[in-house]
Design a protein around this motif. Structure first.
Motif, mmCIF file in Angstrom:
data_model
loop_
_atom_site.group_PDB
_atom_site.id
_atom_site.type_symbol
_atom_site.label_atom_id
_atom_site.label_comp_id
_atom_site.label_asym_id
_atom_site.label_seq_id
_atom_site.Cartn_x
_atom_site.Cartn_y
_atom_site.Cartn_z
ATOM 1 N N ILE A 61 3.989 -4.787 -7.297
ATOM 2 C CA ILE A 61 3.400 -4.207 -6.084
ATOM 3 C C ILE A 61 2.067 -4.878 -5.776
ATOM 4 O O ILE A 61 1.784 -5.215 -4.621
ATOM 5 C CB ILE A 61 3.239 -2.675 -6.250
ATOM 6 N N ILE A 62 1.261 -5.092 -6.797
ATOM 7 C CA ILE A 62 -0.044 -5.743 -6.596
ATOM 8 C C ILE A 62 0.154 -7.196 -6.160
ATOM 9 O O ILE A 62 -0.587 -7.699 -5.303
ATOM 10 C CB ILE A 62 -0.905 -5.645 -7.877
ATOM 11 N N LEU A 63 1.133 -7.881 -6.737
ATOM 12 C CA LEU A 63 1.420 -9.254 -6.283
ATOM 13 C C LEU A 63 1.807 -9.272 -4.807
ATOM 14 O O LEU A 63 1.353 -10.134 -4.048
ATOM 15 C CB LEU A 63 2.529 -9.871 -7.133
ATOM 16 N N GLY A 86 -8.335 -12.951 -9.941
ATOM 17 C CA GLY A 86 -9.252 -12.196 -10.806
ATOM 18 C C GLY A 86 -8.871 -10.722 -10.899
ATOM 19 O O GLY A 86 -8.857 -10.137 -11.985
ATOM 20 N N ALA A 87 -8.535 -10.140 -9.758
ATOM 21 C CA ALA A 87 -8.144 -8.724 -9.745
ATOM 22 C C ALA A 87 -6.842 -8.513 -10.512
ATOM 23 O O ALA A 87 -6.710 -7.539 -11.265
ATOM 24 C CB ALA A 87 -8.000 -8.242 -8.304
ATOM 25 N N PHE A 88 -5.899 -9.436 -10.341
ATOM 26 C CA PHE A 88 -4.623 -9.296 -11.044
ATOM 27 C C PHE A 88 -4.809 -9.448 -12.548
ATOM 28 O O PHE A 88 -4.232 -8.694 -13.336
ATOM 29 C CB PHE A 88 -3.608 -10.311 -10.520
ATOM 30 N N LEU A 89 -5.620 -10.427 -12.967
ATOM 31 C CA LEU A 89 -5.880 -10.609 -14.395
ATOM 32 C C LEU A 89 -6.609 -9.400 -14.985
ATOM 33 O O LEU A 89 -6.333 -8.988 -16.123
ATOM 34 C CB LEU A 89 -6.668 -11.897 -14.638
ATOM 35 N N SER A 148 0.823 -1.209 0.000
ATOM 36 C CA SER A 148 0.000 0.000 0.000
ATOM 37 C C SER A 148 0.860 1.263 0.000
ATOM 38 O O SER A 148 0.566 2.233 -0.704
ATOM 39 C CB SER A 148 -0.934 0.000 1.211
ATOM 40 N N VAL A 149 1.929 1.244 0.771
ATOM 41 C CA VAL A 149 2.854 2.389 0.762
ATOM 42 C C VAL A 149 3.485 2.535 -0.622
ATOM 43 O O VAL A 149 3.614 3.648 -1.151
ATOM 44 C CB VAL A 149 3.931 2.223 1.857
ATOM 45 N N LEU A 150 3.840 1.404 -1.240
ATOM 46 C CA LEU A 150 4.431 1.449 -2.582
ATOM 47 C C LEU A 150 3.434 1.951 -3.626
ATOM 48 O O LEU A 150 3.815 2.650 -4.566
ATOM 49 C CB LEU A 150 4.978 0.075 -2.971
ATOM 50 N N VAL A 151 2.160 1.616 -3.474
ATOM 51 C CA VAL A 151 1.135 2.133 -4.390
ATOM 52 C C VAL A 151 1.021 3.651 -4.249
ATOM 53 O O VAL A 151 0.881 4.373 -5.246
ATOM 54 C CB VAL A 151 -0.234 1.449 -4.159
#
Length: 196
Positions: A136-138, A156-159, A75-78
């Protein structure tokens, strides 16, 4: 009657005056085309600012709320990524020419630099905007990977994010090919006309 008079005036005018008319017509068409492009870029910047204003507070809340350390770090990286993308997008604004340039030739040359900066930014957006968010999402979803339902939601969100990135990449390529490159060519042609 008026049309006949205009035709007579046109036919009696010298070739030099006709060339001046053609140049001014090209300038007006180019100004209109560049005006649309400037409005589109302003819209892109506005969308970027609004998405950052939504993303940053949302992920600040997640930093506080998230139960897993990997989610907090992600979250900090986002948040950092969102600020970086905003700075990178707004950096093109410094190349935008002013309408109050000394002469039209300088305006065209600065417009060409501005268009090339937009082109470079859109062509490289895959590297600095799209591909940087995937790790970051992973990392964000690592903490909840053990739970089966959360795993399906994460996949699903990643795809969906990968699909969105692919769409954005091809949209940027099409924008460069269909809108920015033709305008650069028109600006180059007009610069050659004015210099020649």
């Amino acid at each position: 009657m008026i049309e006949d008079e205009l035709i007579n005036i046109w036919q009696s005018s010298s070739n030099q005056e006709r060339l001046k008319f053609e140049k001014s017509k090209l300038m007006i068409e180019l100004q209109s085309s560049l005006g649309r492009l400037h409005r589109w870029w302003k819209y892109i910047e506005l969308v970027n600012v609004i998405s950052a204003l939504i993303t940053i507070p949302a992920f600040m809340f997640i930093v506080y709320w998230a139960p897993y350390t990997s989610m907090k770090i992600a979250s900090v990286l986002v948040i950092v990524w969102s600020i970086y993308v905003g700075i990178r997008m707004s950096g093109v604004k410094k190349f935008k020419p002013s309408d109050l340039e000394e002469n039209y030739l300088q305006y065209l040359e600065k417009t060409k630099v501005y268009l090339l900066a937009q082109k470079r930014l859109l062509e490289t957006s895959l590297n600095w905007a799209i591909l940087t968010i995937y790790p970051i999402i992973l990392l964000f979803f690592v903490g909840i990977w053990e739970k089966p339902l959360a795993r399906y939601i994460a996949v699903g969100a990643f795809l969906a994010l990968v699909g969105l990135g692919i769409h954005e990449y091809y949209l940027s390529k099409r924008r460069v090919k269909n809108e920015i490159n033709p305008r650069i060519a028109r600006v180059d042609a007009l610069i050659k006309e004015l210099k020649g």
